[in-house]
Design a protein around this motif. Structure first.
Motif, PDB file in Angstrom:
ATOM      1  N   GLY A  58     -36.878  -1.000  19.677  1.00  0.00           N
ATOM      2  CA  GLY A  58     -36.877  -2.348  19.144  1.00  0.00           C
ATOM      3  C   GLY A  58     -35.493  -2.768  18.676  1.00  0.00           C
ATOM      4  O   GLY A  58     -34.672  -1.944  18.256  1.00  0.00           O
ATOM      5  N   ALA A  59     -35.215  -4.072  18.715  1.00  0.00           N
ATOM      6  CA  ALA A  59     -33.918  -4.599  18.288  1.00  0.00           C
ATOM      7  C   ALA A  59     -33.736  -4.419  16.781  1.00  0.00           C
ATOM      8  O   ALA A  59     -34.624  -4.752  15.998  1.00  0.00           O
ATOM      9  N   GLU A  60     -32.592  -3.901  16.385  1.00  0.00           N
ATOM     10  CA  GLU A  60     -32.270  -3.783  14.961  1.00  0.00           C
ATOM     11  C   GLU A  60     -30.948  -4.456  14.624  1.00  0.00           C
ATOM     12  O   GLU A  60     -30.738  -4.895  13.499  1.00  0.00           O
ATOM     13  N   ARG A  61     -30.044  -4.525  15.610  1.00  0.00           N
ATOM     14  CA  ARG A  61     -28.731  -5.168  15.401  1.00  0.00           C
ATOM     15  C   ARG A  61     -28.517  -6.207  16.498  1.00  0.00           C
ATOM     16  O   ARG A  61     -28.822  -5.945  17.657  1.00  0.00           O
TER      17      ARG A  61
ATOM     18  N   THR B 173     -26.408   0.841   5.471  1.00  0.00           N
ATOM     19  CA  THR B 173     -27.469   1.624   6.123  1.00  0.00           C
ATOM     20  C   THR B 173     -28.325   0.746   7.028  1.00  0.00           C
ATOM     21  O   THR B 173     -28.925   1.235   7.982  1.00  0.00           O
ATOM     22  N   ALA B 174     -28.348  -0.549   6.749  1.00  0.00           N
ATOM     23  CA  ALA B 174     -29.093  -1.477   7.604  1.00  0.00           C
ATOM     24  C   ALA B 174     -28.465  -1.596   8.982  1.00  0.00           C
ATOM     25  O   ALA B 174     -29.086  -2.104   9.915  1.00  0.00           O
ATOM     26  N   MET B 175     -27.232  -1.106   9.143  1.00  0.00           N
ATOM     27  CA  MET B 175     -26.540  -1.128  10.433  1.00  0.00           C
ATOM     28  C   MET B 175     -26.316   0.262  11.013  1.00  0.00           C
ATOM     29  O   MET B 175     -26.052   0.403  12.204  1.00  0.00           O
ATOM     30  N   THR B 176     -26.419   1.294  10.203  1.00  0.00           N
ATOM     31  CA  THR B 176     -26.109   2.647  10.680  1.00  0.00           C
ATOM     32  C   THR B 176     -27.327   3.536  10.845  1.00  0.00           C
ATOM     33  O   THR B 176     -27.319   4.459  11.663  1.00  0.00           O
ATOM     34  N   GLN B 177     -28.399   3.265  10.088  1.00  0.00           N
ATOM     35  CA  GLN B 177     -29.590   4.103  10.138  1.00  0.00           C
ATOM     36  C   GLN B 177     -30.787   3.311  10.670  1.00  0.00           C
ATOM     37  O   GLN B 177     -30.854   2.096  10.523  1.00  0.00           O
ATOM     38  N   GLU B 178     -31.727   4.035  11.264  1.00  0.00           N
ATOM     39  CA  GLU B 178     -32.916   3.380  11.802  1.00  0.00           C
ATOM     40  C   GLU B 178     -33.787   2.865  10.663  1.00  0.00           C
ATOM     41  O   GLU B 178     -34.208   3.625   9.795  1.00  0.00           O
ATOM     42  N   THR B 179     -34.060   1.556  10.669  1.00  0.00           N
ATOM     43  CA  THR B 179     -34.860   0.942   9.608  1.00  0.00           C
ATOM     44  C   THR B 179     -36.347   1.052   9.911  1.00  0.00           C
ATOM     45  O   THR B 179     -37.156   1.344   9.038  1.00  0.00           O
ATOM     46  N   PHE B 180     -36.739   0.804  11.153  1.00  0.00           N
ATOM     47  CA  PHE B 180     -38.134   0.911  11.590  1.00  0.00           C
ATOM     48  C   PHE B 180     -39.037  -0.040  10.817  1.00  0.00           C
ATOM     49  O   PHE B 180     -40.133   0.314  10.380  1.00  0.00           O
ATOM     50  N   GLY B 181     -38.557  -1.252  10.674  1.00  0.00           N
ATOM     51  CA  GLY B 181     -39.352  -2.281  10.009  1.00  0.00           C
ATOM     52  C   GLY B 181     -39.057  -3.631  10.624  1.00  0.00           C
ATOM     53  O   GLY B 181     -38.151  -3.762  11.460  1.00  0.00           O
ATOM     54  N   PRO B 182     -39.791  -4.682  10.237  1.00  0.00           N
ATOM     55  CA  PRO B 182     -39.612  -6.023  10.815  1.00  0.00           C
ATOM     56  C   PRO B 182     -38.391  -6.726  10.233  1.00  0.00           C
ATOM     57  O   PRO B 182     -38.487  -7.783   9.611  1.00  0.00           O
ATOM     58  N   THR B 183     -37.248  -6.117  10.425  1.00  0.00           N
ATOM     59  CA  THR B 183     -35.994  -6.669   9.927  1.00  0.00           C
ATOM     60  C   THR B 183     -34.978  -6.703  11.056  1.00  0.00           C
ATOM     61  O   THR B 183     -35.062  -5.904  11.991  1.00  0.00           O
TER      62      THR B 183
END
Length: 487
Positions: free
Chosen positions: A271-274, A354-364
């Motif tokens: 899923g897209a995170e960035r 961390t919102a850019m370097t680690q996997e968040t795995f949420g609807p963000t």
């Protein structure tokens, strides 16, 4: 009664216990693997045609009972029924593809023996490994493990599957459904349980392990398997980027990026995170995606966090982004509410957060502007992860994709490589190694055997104590003529 013999499965929406499942002990896992080892010999001898027939019967059975298994997936994950149905459909297609193509892909290959060995026949054969252990995830509990299960079975291996403790019912249903069409027992079995059950599988006499989960856990799995020289396939997390070029279809890019980030509550490794959007079209993209996102509702368009502990990770990433100066276009640090997380869109997020370097795995999702696609590529590749990416460009999609350090790229689309059964699925760097799906996925569960055979005798013999100086001279002359000239 041994209280550790079972464990509770809770509803991710309410936290209430909805079922109990057997917690397989180490000895029970070992025993099941031993049964699979015995069955593997018979399954190999069964042959490609019979295995194909069996797997297609399984695909047909799941298709006929699709509503039942989709409802179970939806219940255990908390996802919408329509999402669960889509997942089941793609899984069925993968079973059929693996069944139909295994023989062709695993056929013997004759290879050129070369001028030095011109009297030899050289061949490469592919053989199944024996027993493949599969440890599956909870976010796509039928689609993801099926990429290992179906391909391993089609290649001639037996399989012992350990589903996530958050989706044990799906794993049990798969084994029970296979038993309905299986020609004999122990070809495919499920062992439910807590993490110790999965650890036991890594310590058993399996011949290969396929694991899907976090990078942190994958390292522990690989370490455990290494003690017995068990090879592994690791499909880990991602911090998947989206690149929006100046010539992109902006409405399409916004629509697909939003779905990629928010579907399944953001619980997708692909899923897209960035998002890196070229500044000349950034304002338009941001306006489009924000308007669309305002219509998305947690609890309606996607479900709760299936694994409650992930809520703490999501919260920490949002807090860190805010502390480092990120702007919130939609939602904020207060968006984590009970079991659900409301949609969050962040802007100007520092690359070291961390919102850019680690996997968040949420609807963000985090959206940052870039001056051009070269900068977008550089930032995309700076991640320690390398699973998937999406590129939106009318003219340069393939050019951009070729420069991305990841295993899979969608151009002007998202996720669809997962539904194309003929192509491999997997990542690089901290996203793991090995591949499922496609020809690579079938070959992943085999080993190569080289066979060379003398076609006719020649007077020159090299592998003997009776080797003559004449033979040595001929060999030296041939090598010089073949490789001594400057090109």
């Amino acid at each position: 009664m041994n209280l550790e013999a079972t464990f509770d499965k809770c509803d991710p929406k309410t936290g209430e216990v909805i079922a109990k499942y057997k917690n397989f002990s180490l000895d029970e896992v070992f025993a099941q693997v031993n049964l699979a080892q015995t069955a593997s010999i018979r399954w190999q001898e069964f042959g490609f045609t019979a295995r194909k027939r069996t797997l297609l019967k399984w695909a047909s059975y799941i298709t006929k009972n699709q509503k039942e298994i989709a409802a179970l997936v939806a219940t255990e994950c908390g996802k919408p029924l329509s999402d669960a149905s889509l997942e089941v459909s793609i899984a069925i297609d993968h079973i059929a593809w693996a069944a139909k193509h295994a023989e062709e892909i695993m056929q013997k290959q004759n290879r050129p023996a070369g001028l030095l060995m011109f009297n030899m026949k050289a061949q490469v054969q592919r053989s199944p490994l024996g027993v493949v252990g599969v440890i599956g995830p909870w976010n796509y509990p039928i689609f993801t493990p099926m990429g290992s299960i179906a391909y391993a079975l089609a290649a001639g291996n037996t399989v012992v599957f350990k589903p996530s403790e958050f989706t044990p019912g799906v794993g049990k249903w798969l084994a029970d459904s296979f038993a309905q069409i299986a020609p004999f027992e122990n070809i495919f079995a499920t062992v439910t349980g807590l993490p110790d059950t999965g650890r036991a599988l890594t310590q058993s006499k399996i011949n290969k392990l396929s694991f899907t989960g976090s990078t942190k856990t994958a390292k522990k799995v690989a370490e455990s398997c290494a003690q017995s020289m068990i090879p592994v396939v690791l499909e880990c997390g991602g911090k998947d980027p989206v690149i929006v070029a100046a010539d992109a279809d902006i409405k399409l890019a916004a629509e697909y990026t939003l779905w990629s980030a928010m579907a399944n509550a953001g619980q997708s490794c692909i899923g897209a995170e960035r998002v890196y959007v070229v500044e000349s079209v950034a304002d338009q993209f941001i306006e489009e995606i924000s308007e669309m996102a305002k219509k998305i509702q947690a609890g309606k368009d996607y479900g709760p966090a299936t694994m409650p502990s992930q809520l703490n990770v999501i919260q920490s990433h949002l807090d860190d982004a805010k502390a480092k100066g990120a702007k919130f276009l939609l939602g904020g640090t207060e968006s984590v509410k009970g079991a659900y997380v409301e949609p969050v869109i962040m802007l100007d997020v520092p690359e070291d957060s961390t919102a850019m370097t680690q996997e968040t795995f949420g609807p963000t999702i985090a959206i940052n502007k870039v001056s051009n696609t070269d900068e977008a590529i550089k930032l995309s590749n700076a991640s320690s992860y390398g699973l998937a990416a999406a590129v939106f460009s009318k003219r340069d999609g393939e050019k951009i994709a070729s420069k991305l350090a990841c295993g899979m790229v969608s151009i002007n689309s998202v996720f669809l490589f997962a539904a194309v059964a003929s192509v491999p699925f997997g990542g690089v760097k901290d996203s793991g190694y090995g591949r499922i799906h496609g020809a690579e996925g079938l070959l992943e569960y085999t080993y190569a055997r080289t066979v060379v055979k003398t076609r006719f005798k020649i007077p020159l013999r090299f592998t003997t104590f009776k080797r003559t100086r004449f033979s040595e001279k001929i060999l030296a002359t041939l090598i010089k003529r073949l490789h001594g000239r400057k090109k």
